[in-house]
Motif scaffolding. Structure first.
Motif, PDB file in Angstrom:
ATOM      1  N   MET A 188       0.844  -1.201   0.000  1.00 12.63           N
ATOM      2  CA  MET A 188       0.000   0.000   0.000  1.00 12.63           C
ATOM      3  C   MET A 188       0.875   1.245   0.000  1.00 12.63           C
ATOM      4  N   ILE A 189       0.400   2.266  -0.680  1.00 12.90           N
ATOM      5  CA  ILE A 189       1.085   3.556  -0.752  1.00 12.90           C
ATOM      6  C   ILE A 189       0.115   4.640  -0.301  1.00 12.90           C
ATOM      7  N   ILE A 190       0.594   5.578   0.517  1.00 14.35           N
ATOM      8  CA  ILE A 190      -0.196   6.747   0.898  1.00 14.35           C
ATOM      9  C   ILE A 190       0.632   7.995   0.615  1.00 14.35           C
ATOM     10  N   THR A 191       0.043   8.947  -0.121  1.00 15.02           N
ATOM     11  CA  THR A 191       0.703  10.237  -0.334  1.00 15.02           C
ATOM     12  C   THR A 191      -0.075  11.331   0.384  1.00 15.02           C
ATOM     13  N   ALA A 209       4.179  35.926 -12.466  1.00 15.10           N
ATOM     14  CA  ALA A 209       4.867  35.678 -11.193  1.00 15.10           C
ATOM     15  C   ALA A 209       3.855  35.617 -10.063  1.00 15.10           C
ATOM     16  N   VAL A 210       4.091  34.689  -9.161  1.00 14.30           N
ATOM     17  CA  VAL A 210       3.191  34.455  -8.027  1.00 14.30           C
ATOM     18  C   VAL A 210       4.021  34.213  -6.776  1.00 14.30           C
ATOM     19  N   VAL A 211       3.554  34.726  -5.639  1.00  9.33           N
ATOM     20  CA  VAL A 211       4.072  34.317  -4.334  1.00  9.33           C
ATOM     21  C   VAL A 211       2.954  33.562  -3.622  1.00  9.33           C
ATOM     22  N   SER A 212       3.263  32.356  -3.171  1.00  4.65           N
ATOM     23  CA  SER A 212       2.247  31.524  -2.526  1.00  4.65           C
ATOM     24  C   SER A 212       2.886  30.677  -1.442  1.00  4.65           C
ATOM     25  N   ALA A 213       2.030  30.003  -0.678  1.00  6.30           N
ATOM     26  CA  ALA A 213       2.513  29.139   0.403  1.00  6.30           C
ATOM     27  C   ALA A 213       1.636  27.907   0.507  1.00  6.30           C
ATOM     28  N   ALA A 214       2.251  26.784   0.815  1.00  4.78           N
ATOM     29  CA  ALA A 214       1.503  25.575   1.132  1.00  4.78           C
ATOM     30  C   ALA A 214       1.035  25.665   2.585  1.00  4.78           C
ATOM     31  N   ILE A 215      -0.113  25.035   2.866  1.00  6.29           N
ATOM     32  CA  ILE A 215      -0.638  25.037   4.236  1.00  6.29           C
ATOM     33  C   ILE A 215      -0.861  23.602   4.712  1.00  6.29           C
ATOM     34  N   ASN A 216      -1.043  23.465   6.020  1.00  5.44           N
ATOM     35  CA  ASN A 216      -1.143  22.127   6.606  1.00  5.44           C
ATOM     36  C   ASN A 216      -2.557  21.552   6.535  1.00  5.44           C
ATOM     37  N   LYS A 217      -3.166  21.713   5.363  1.00  2.00           N
ATOM     38  CA  LYS A 217      -4.403  21.027   5.005  1.00  2.00           C
ATOM     39  C   LYS A 217      -4.093  20.234   3.749  1.00  2.00           C
ATOM     40  N   TYR A 218      -4.527  18.974   3.706  1.00  2.00           N
ATOM     41  CA  TYR A 218      -3.958  18.053   2.736  1.00  2.00           C
ATOM     42  C   TYR A 218      -5.002  17.262   1.950  1.00  2.00           C
ATOM     43  N   VAL A 219      -4.540  16.770   0.801  1.00  2.47           N
ATOM     44  CA  VAL A 219      -5.234  15.724   0.064  1.00  2.47           C
ATOM     45  C   VAL A 219      -4.423  14.447   0.250  1.00  2.47           C
ATOM     46  N   TYR A 220      -5.083  13.405   0.711  1.00  2.00           N
ATOM     47  CA  TYR A 220      -4.439  12.109   0.923  1.00  2.00           C
ATOM     48  C   TYR A 220      -4.897  11.138  -0.163  1.00  2.00           C
ATOM     49  N   ILE A 221      -3.938  10.470  -0.772  1.00  2.00           N
ATOM     50  CA  ILE A 221      -4.236   9.431  -1.757  1.00  2.00           C
ATOM     51  C   ILE A 221      -3.717   8.097  -1.218  1.00  2.00           C
TER      52      ILE A 221
END
Length: 322
Positions: free
Chosen positions: A1-4, A29-41
């Motif tokens: 099994m794999i989880i991303t 050009a863009v400035v952005s940030a990742a946040i600690n809300k996720y998509v899990y596969i």
């Protein structure tokens, strides 16, 4: 099994300049940030040759050509996985809320599929392939910022070149600036879900008439990069958010509406220093910069569901492999 595990993103400045109709005339050009809300596969080998895919609904099919989920089908075709697998997706946040969930799904699924095939792709390769699927193969009228934000994680400056190449410059914020971002940035859900495709298609059609606005937004991204790298996270960040939002609203009438404007104005009156609507527009989440002493007043004034979040340092990762 794999989880991303693949993060969603918030975009600060430059949104819209990542559309081909704009950057092919120069660069975006863009400035952005990742946040600690996720998509899990999650992905697992199936006991027979059928394919089972579970998202908001469940498909069990005998062949790849029968899959209805267009992104899942295209990802499997690209990775060369044609049968005998079970794939499930779970998201912390609903789709259609301006946090780039479709691209996070695409990046996360590609990460799982290529890992299943014994290949480990770089963040740039994952993002490039996700863009190929969403834009070139499926023809969605979207830009490239979401795929790269999901693949890389952290706070970044992305430049979208005329030839389609995307250059990433990591913005190394200090621990103190990350703490300030985590504490001062607030997000509220308007309760409005929408598909970004129609709004972005309308924006693309209007780009030739709004070049001055988009040029301003692109230069804002350059200015914000320098602010964060040289001076740090302070109230000037809030001023840039507000100025960019006021400009973006002028592109098309579908980007904002009376309800969104009302929520935003209430937040400013209660003490927020600036902000913007996230994503293409029309609904989703409002992002605000607000000093801590005014935050309770802002919560009471807007009366919306608040999403507590933090800046996420990492992009799409395989978190389980057995």
């Amino acid at each position: 099994m794999i989880i991303t595990k693949t993060p969603l993103r918030i975009s600060f400045t430059g949104g819209g300049t990542d559309l081909p109709a704009y950057y092919e005339q120069g660069y975006g050009a863009v400035v952005s940030a990742a946040i600690n809300k996720y998509v899990y596969i999650t992905m697992n080998k199936r006991f027979d040759d059928t394919i089972r895919i579970s998202y908001s609904k469940t498909e069990i099919v005998d062949s790849l050509k029968e899959i209805q989920h267009d992104i899942a089908k295209a990802c499997m075709q690209m990775a060369g996985v044609e049968k005998g697998v079970e794939i499930t997706s779970i998201s912390d946040i609903p789709a259609g809320t301006g946090l780039g969930s479709s691209s996070s799904f695409t990046v996360g699924l590609l990460n799982a599929l290529y890992s299943y095939c014994g290949e480990r792709l770089s963040a740039h390769e994952l993002a490039d392939k996700a863009c190929q699927i969403e834009i070139d193969i499926l023809g969605h009228p979207i830009g490239k910022q979401d795929q790269f934000a999901a693949a890389y994680g952290g706070v970044n400056y992305f430049a979208f070149e005329r030839n389609g190449i995307v250059n990433r410059e990591k913005i190394d914020i200090t621990e103190e600036d990350k703490r300030l971002m985590d504490n001062k940035l607030m997000m509220f859900y308007t309760g409005i879900k929408r598909s970004a495709d129609g709004i972005l298609a309308e924006q693309s059609a209007e780009i030739s008439k709004k070049m001055d606005v988009l040029n301003y937004m692109r230069e804002q991204a350059n200015d914000m990069k320098h602010l964060l790298m040289e001076s740090g996270f302070d109230n000037r960040f809030a001023e840039m958010l507000d100025a960019g939002w006021q400009k973006k609203k002028s592109i098309t009438s579908s980007i904002s509406n009376d309800a969104i404007d009302n929520y935003y104005n209430k937040a400013l009156e209660a003490g927020a220093s600036g902000g913007k609507l996230l994503g293409a527009g029309g609904g989703g989440f409002i992002l605000l910069y607000c000093d801590e002493q005014y935050q309770n007043a802002v919560r009471e004034a807007v009366g919306l569901i608040e999403l507590n979040f933090r800046i996420a340092r990492y992009g799409s990762r395989v978190v389980y492999f057995v």
